[in-house]
Each structure stands twice: as C-alpha cells, then as structure tokens.
Design a protein around this motif. Structure first.
Motif, PDB file in Angstrom:
ATOM      1  N   PRO A   1      -9.981 -13.627  -7.712  1.00  0.00           N
ATOM      2  CA  PRO A   1      -8.865 -14.359  -7.087  1.00  0.00           C
ATOM      3  C   PRO A   1      -7.537 -14.129  -7.814  1.00  0.00           C
ATOM      4  O   PRO A   1      -6.488 -14.009  -7.176  1.00  0.00           O
ATOM      5  N   ALA A   2      -7.592 -14.074  -9.152  1.00  0.00           N
ATOM      6  CA  ALA A   2      -6.356 -13.826  -9.910  1.00  0.00           C
ATOM      7  C   ALA A   2      -5.800 -12.451  -9.578  1.00  0.00           C
ATOM      8  O   ALA A   2      -4.581 -12.279  -9.416  1.00  0.00           O
ATOM      9  N   LEU A   3      -6.689 -11.472  -9.456  1.00  0.00           N
ATOM     10  CA  LEU A   3      -6.276 -10.111  -9.139  1.00  0.00           C
ATOM     11  C   LEU A   3      -5.659 -10.046  -7.748  1.00  0.00           C
ATOM     12  O   LEU A   3      -4.593  -9.439  -7.551  1.00  0.00           O
ATOM     13  N   VAL A   4      -6.309 -10.692  -6.800  1.00  0.00           N
ATOM     14  CA  VAL A   4      -5.776 -10.722  -5.438  1.00  0.00           C
ATOM     15  C   VAL A   4      -4.407 -11.404  -5.421  1.00  0.00           C
ATOM     16  O   VAL A   4      -3.457 -10.937  -4.784  1.00  0.00           O
ATOM     17  N   GLY A   5      -4.312 -12.525  -6.161  1.00  0.00           N
ATOM     18  CA  GLY A   5      -3.051 -13.245  -6.205  1.00  0.00           C
ATOM     19  C   GLY A   5      -1.939 -12.448  -6.844  1.00  0.00           C
ATOM     20  O   GLY A   5      -0.816 -12.390  -6.331  1.00  0.00           O
ATOM     21  N   MET A   6      -2.233 -11.815  -7.981  1.00  0.00           N
ATOM     22  CA  MET A   6      -1.218 -11.016  -8.670  1.00  0.00           C
ATOM     23  C   MET A   6      -0.784  -9.818  -7.831  1.00  0.00           C
ATOM     24  O   MET A   6       0.407  -9.496  -7.744  1.00  0.00           O
ATOM     25  N   LEU A   7      -1.760  -9.154  -7.214  1.00  0.00           N
ATOM     26  CA  LEU A   7      -1.429  -8.003  -6.378  1.00  0.00           C
ATOM     27  C   LEU A   7      -0.639  -8.435  -5.147  1.00  0.00           C
ATOM     28  O   LEU A   7       0.266  -7.726  -4.699  1.00  0.00           O
ATOM     29  N   ALA A   8      -0.970  -9.609  -4.620  1.00  0.00           N
ATOM     30  CA  ALA A   8      -0.207 -10.120  -3.483  1.00  0.00           C
ATOM     31  C   ALA A   8       1.236 -10.387  -3.891  1.00  0.00           C
ATOM     32  O   ALA A   8       2.180 -10.025  -3.182  1.00  0.00           O
ATOM     33  N   MET A   9       1.412 -11.003  -5.056  1.00  0.00           N
ATOM     34  CA  MET A   9       2.757 -11.287  -5.536  1.00  0.00           C
ATOM     35  C   MET A   9       3.512  -9.992  -5.823  1.00  0.00           C
ATOM     36  O   MET A   9       4.681  -9.849  -5.469  1.00  0.00           O
ATOM     37  N   GLY A  10       2.839  -9.034  -6.464  1.00  0.00           N
ATOM     38  CA  GLY A  10       3.471  -7.753  -6.747  1.00  0.00           C
ATOM     39  C   GLY A  10       3.774  -6.964  -5.492  1.00  0.00           C
ATOM     40  O   GLY A  10       4.836  -6.350  -5.366  1.00  0.00           O
ATOM     41  N   SER A  11       2.837  -7.005  -4.542  1.00  0.00           N
ATOM     42  CA  SER A  11       3.041  -6.246  -3.309  1.00  0.00           C
ATOM     43  C   SER A  11       4.192  -6.808  -2.501  1.00  0.00           C
ATOM     44  O   SER A  11       4.899  -6.073  -1.813  1.00  0.00           O
ATOM     45  N   ALA A  12       4.414  -8.134  -2.593  1.00  0.00           N
ATOM     46  CA  ALA A  12       5.543  -8.721  -1.874  1.00  0.00           C
ATOM     47  C   ALA A  12       6.853  -8.143  -2.385  1.00  0.00           C
ATOM     48  O   ALA A  12       7.745  -7.794  -1.608  1.00  0.00           O
ATOM     49  N   SER A  13       6.962  -8.019  -3.697  1.00  0.00           N
ATOM     50  CA  SER A  13       8.171  -7.434  -4.276  1.00  0.00           C
ATOM     51  C   SER A  13       8.298  -5.964  -3.901  1.00  0.00           C
ATOM     52  O   SER A  13       9.392  -5.474  -3.594  1.00  0.00           O
ATOM     53  N   ILE A  14       7.176  -5.263  -3.901  1.00  0.00           N
ATOM     54  CA  ILE A  14       7.182  -3.839  -3.553  1.00  0.00           C
ATOM     55  C   ILE A  14       7.572  -3.648  -2.085  1.00  0.00           C
ATOM     56  O   ILE A  14       8.351  -2.755  -1.741  1.00  0.00           O
ATOM     57  N   VAL A  15       7.028  -4.498  -1.224  1.00  0.00           N
ATOM     58  CA  VAL A  15       7.374  -4.404   0.204  1.00  0.00           C
ATOM     59  C   VAL A  15       8.867  -4.666   0.397  1.00  0.00           C
ATOM     60  O   VAL A  15       9.529  -4.003   1.206  1.00  0.00           O
ATOM     61  N   ASP A  16       9.414  -5.624  -0.357  1.00  0.00           N
ATOM     62  CA  ASP A  16      10.865  -5.840  -0.314  1.00  0.00           C
ATOM     63  C   ASP A  16      11.602  -4.543  -0.623  1.00  0.00           C
ATOM     64  O   ASP A  16      12.569  -4.172   0.061  1.00  0.00           O
ATOM     65  N   GLY A  17      11.140  -3.855  -1.687  1.00  0.00           N
ATOM     66  CA  GLY A  17      11.781  -2.595  -2.078  1.00  0.00           C
ATOM     67  C   GLY A  17      11.681  -1.537  -1.002  1.00  0.00           C
ATOM     68  O   GLY A  17      12.639  -0.781  -0.767  1.00  0.00           O
ATOM     69  N   ILE A  18      10.536  -1.467  -0.344  1.00  0.00           N
ATOM     70  CA  ILE A  18      10.345  -0.476   0.728  1.00  0.00           C
ATOM     71  C   ILE A  18      11.311  -0.749   1.886  1.00  0.00           C
ATOM     72  O   ILE A  18      11.979   0.163   2.392  1.00  0.00           O
ATOM     73  N   PHE A  19      11.394  -2.012   2.304  1.00  0.00           N
ATOM     74  CA  PHE A  19      12.293  -2.343   3.413  1.00  0.00           C
ATOM     75  C   PHE A  19      13.755  -2.136   3.028  1.00  0.00           C
ATOM     76  O   PHE A  19      14.544  -1.591   3.803  1.00  0.00           O
ATOM     77  N   ILE A  20      14.124  -2.561   1.823  1.00  0.00           N
ATOM     78  CA  ILE A  20      15.517  -2.410   1.393  1.00  0.00           C
ATOM     79  C   ILE A  20      15.887  -0.934   1.261  1.00  0.00           C
ATOM     80  O   ILE A  20      16.946  -0.488   1.720  1.00  0.00           O
ATOM     81  N   GLY A  21      15.009  -0.148   0.615  1.00  0.00           N
ATOM     82  CA  GLY A  21      15.306   1.261   0.408  1.00  0.00           C
ATOM     83  C   GLY A  21      15.392   2.061   1.689  1.00  0.00           C
ATOM     84  O   GLY A  21      16.224   2.965   1.821  1.00  0.00           O
TER      85      GLY A  21
END
Length: 478
Positions: free
Chosen positions: A47-67
């Motif tokens: 669960p911690a891994l899923v949560g951390m990856l979800a949090m990290g992926s949200a930031s990464i997805v922001d970068g993809i959309f912005i870029g």
C-alpha cells in the motif's frame, strides 16, 4: 481530556473510560510486532508503494501535460517554484515523521494513550503552521520570485501557478500528517487509497483544465489543488473506525513534546528543504549556462528520477513503521531481519532503475516534451541522465540507513546523513565543478555526493546496529 497523557497520573485511581478502551485495545495483536516478518512487511509495503507511486505519478502527469500542452517555459516556471514548496513540506514532514516515530515507540510499549496524545498535538500544530506559512507566502510573492532569480516573463508564469496552488497546500499538509499516523496504526491500505484517489482525480482534472479548457499553468494548479481535497476526505474516514488505536483530542498538555518528537524527523526536514536549496542552486547555474531550455531539462530529469526515489522512500517509510515499534518492544532479531529485507529490496530497485534509465532515456524524455522546438532541451536532459544515473548505486542504501536511525531515535546521526547527501556535498561539488568544467559535466556532483555520503552512512550503521542501539537506549533511560 487526558492532561499530560505521556505520563501516568498517580493522583487518581479511577480510570477514564477511553483509557480503559485503549488498554483493552493494547492487548490485541499487533502484526508489526507479532506477525510473520516478511508477510507483514509486504502488507505495509505494497500500500505504501502504491501510495507513493500514485503521489509521484500525479506530479509526473502534471509535467507531461504542462510540457506537451503549455510549453517549455511553463516547465521552467514550475521548477523555479519548487524551493518554496519544499520548505513548506519540509517542516510538515519533520513534524509528521518525528511524531509518528515517537508514537510508534509508544505503541511498541503498549502505551496507546501517549501515542494518541502525540498524534493529536502533531495534527493541531501542523495545521496552524500551514495556515501561517500560506498567508506569508502569498503576501511576499514578488520578493520570493525575485529571490529565486525569475525574470519578468517567468515571474508572470510562476504567478499563474503559485497563487492557485498555495492555498491548497493546507489540504496537502493535513494529508501528510494523517498518512503517516494512519499507516502506523495498521491502516496502510486506507492511506494508500487516499493517495491513489488524489492521483486519479489529478489526471482527470489535468486533462479537463489544460487540454479541454486551455487554462494553461493555472489549470495545472487548479487540477493539483482540487485533487488534494479527495485524499483528505478519504483519510477522514479513519476517525469512524472502531479498530483504530489513536484517538484525537484538542485538550492536551505538554505541547513541547511535538517539537521534541520533531527532532526525530530532522533528516526528512533536511532532505526536503535541502532539495529546494539544491534546486535553487541548480536553477541559477543552469540559467546562466543554458537558459530556459536548461531549466526545463532539469525539470524533466527530476521527473525521471522521481519514481526510483519514491520507491526507496516507500521502503524506508515502511521500515520506519515496523522498526520504531520493534525498537520500543526491544525485538532485536526482528530488527535485523527487517534491515536485511530493506537492503535486498533497494538493491533490486537500483538495478532495475539504472537499466530503465539507460535503455529508455530518450523515449522517457520525449514523454514530457512535444516534438516541436525541444531539441535543445532533449539534448541537455539526455546528457544529464548519462551523468547522474550512478546516484542509484548508493541513494537507496543511504535512505534506508537514515530512516533506520530515525526510527531508533538517533535524529542527529540520521540528520548528518541527510545533510551530507542532500545539501553539503551536492551544493559544494556543484559550485566547484561548475567552475572547473565548461560543459554540463558539473552535474556529476550528485552521484559523487551520494557515494561520499554512503561511506559516512555505513560507518554510522556499523556503530548503531540493533543490539547495540537497544542497549544504548536502555542505558539512557535507566
């Protein structure tokens, strides 16, 4: 409700009904202390891994959309705001992790009244801190942007994101506190579900606000901010569970305990705030050498490194939950087994991350950038990856050792490791190599800093292995 609940009150023989409830709960099994060690570790880790990856992926997805939909200057603008956000999050992490580590020791000692007290005080003080800092951050926006080296055009872009995202940081900081304590209390799935919910909503809102409504950077900020409401609402359901051990109450004494406990979270504060300082130094150096394209390349590099570091953090964070409780219970053998599991897992993660970075670097970089007008940024980012991938040889072990030292209440030693790997060596080596080299080779300061830090971390680890750490703690408290 309890007065100074960290100490028994000898003036009364009758017990408060809630105290009786907590003592009854204390007799129940605690899988962190009694369960099969690998199975229990994985129960907390996934669960911690899923949560951390979800949090990290949200930031990464922001970068993809912005870029891809806003542009390279917008990526650079977001990166310039990072130092401000990391200072805000750094203190919240220090309070949350320090408090949860102390609460974990109390739970290991079967003292749930004291654990509930530190939970309540940490949540209240962190909320007050967040409100004060958000107000100050909005009042001094112009001065902060000038300090970060932004010119007028970048400052205008930064403002579009900053003014929207900053008020929502209150929800993010509440999420941080609840996440660590709820996971400690044996609800890792709830903690992970909250972060996943936020990530899913963030992706949907990014598409809606950036692609459909064409709101640009302000759209990215609204998407990120609104998506943080859902994790808070999800985590609030914890307070309706009858199985929880931690009880919230505003009526507390000994509020200074929060700051004493926060010392145990010193390394996390150093990691977070130092990351902001290094980003600030990096931005100044790269702007002078490669302009906006260079800053955007650094932003892409941060996104590429994020997943590996999020996995390390999930492993270290899971270890802290179990180590702090077993340290309180003086379970030497379980501590040793936990450390073996952590080091094995970080080694596997390091090898996989290095392989992916080297084999798929260009494809990964282009994920964040549109095909038009980005060749300079792509070239710089590719060079950065070639220079920094050796970080992953040492970073995982450094984070595990630092987390272990935090969990056994050695914040000074943990803080030294964090300060070395996050600030002292990277900052000094970046400036030195920037002077020595005319090209972008100066970024090798990062892996070299991790390597030197590992030598220090390993020495601390040998000195404070589980049996000796427990003996030292018993001698200190006798």
């Amino acid at each position: 409700m309890f007065g100074d609940v960290s100490k028994p009150n000898k003036l009364f023989t009758a017990k408060h009904p809630l105290e009786i409830l907590m003592e009854t709960t204390a007799s129940q099994d605690n899988s962190a202390l009694d369960g099969p060690i690998l199975v229990t570790f994985l129960k907390y880790l996934f669960p911690a891994l899923v949560g951390m990856l979800a949090m990290g992926s949200a930031s990464i997805v922001d970068g993809i959309f912005i870029g891809n939909f806003v542009g390279v200057p917008a990526l650079a603008a977001v990166n310039l705001i990072i130092p401000i956000l990391t200072v805000l999050f750094g203190v919240a992490l220090m309070l949350s992790i320090g408090g949860s580590v102390r609460a974990g020791k109390y739970l290991g000692q079967r003292n749930q009244v004291a654990a509930s007290a530190i939970f309540s005080k940490t949540l209240v003080i962190t909320v007050v801190y967040a409100i004060v800092l958000i107000v100050l951050g909005l009042l001094f926006e112009t001065a902060l942007f000038r300090l970060l080296g932004a010119d007028e055009s970048l400052a205008q872009l930064m403002s579009q994101y900053y003014r929207v995202i900053l008020p929502f940081l209150l929800a993010q900081i509440i999420t941080i506190v609840l996440y660590f304590f709820i996971k400690l209390d044996g609800f890792p799935s709830l903690a992970a579900t909250a972060l996943v919910a936020g990530a899913i909503f963030n992706i949907g809102l990014d598409y809606l606000f950036i692609v459909v409504f064409d709101w640009g950077l302000s759209g990215a900020a609204w998407a990120t901010g609104l998506s943080q409401v859902f994790p808070v609402l999800t985590l609030m359901t914890y307070f309706f569970s009858r199985k929880r051990k931690l009880r919230f109450s505003l009526r507390q004494k000994n509020w200074s305990e929060v700051f004493q406990a926060a010392y145990n979270g010193l390394s996390e504060f150093i990691n977070e705030t130092s990351g902001g300082i290094i980003a600030f130094i990096f931005n100044l150096l790269i702007i002078s050498r490669a302009g906006v394209e260079g800053v955007a390349a650094i932003t892409v590099l941060n996104y590429l490194l994020m997943i590996g570091f999020m996995i390390y953090f999930a492993i270290a964070d899971t270890a802290q939950v179990m180590i702090s409780q077993n340290f309180g219970a003086q379970n030497v053998q379980r501590l040793k087994q936990l450390l073996k599991i952590c080091f094995a897992m970080t080694t596997i993660v390091s090898l996989l991350t290095i392989g992916v970075l080297l084999v798929f670097k260009e494809a990964l970089i282009y994920t964040f950038l549109s095909d038009e007008g980005t060749q300079a940024t792509v070239a710089i980012a590719t060079t950065f990856v070639d220079y920094v991938w050796p970080m992953f040889i040492f970073a995982g072990a450094n984070m595990i050792i630092s987390g272990y030292l935090t969990a056994i209440h050695l914040p000074f030693q943990s803080g030294v490791i964090s300060l070395c790997r996050s600030l002292i060596f990277p900052a000094s080596l970046l400036v030195l190599f920037f002077i020595l080299f005319d090209n972008n080779l100066f970024v090798i300061a990062l892996p070299i800093g991790e390597c030197i830090t590992f030598l220090i971390a390993f020495a601390y680890f040998i000195r404070h292995q589980p049996q000796r750490a427990i003996d030292d703690d018993m001698a200190k408290n006798s």
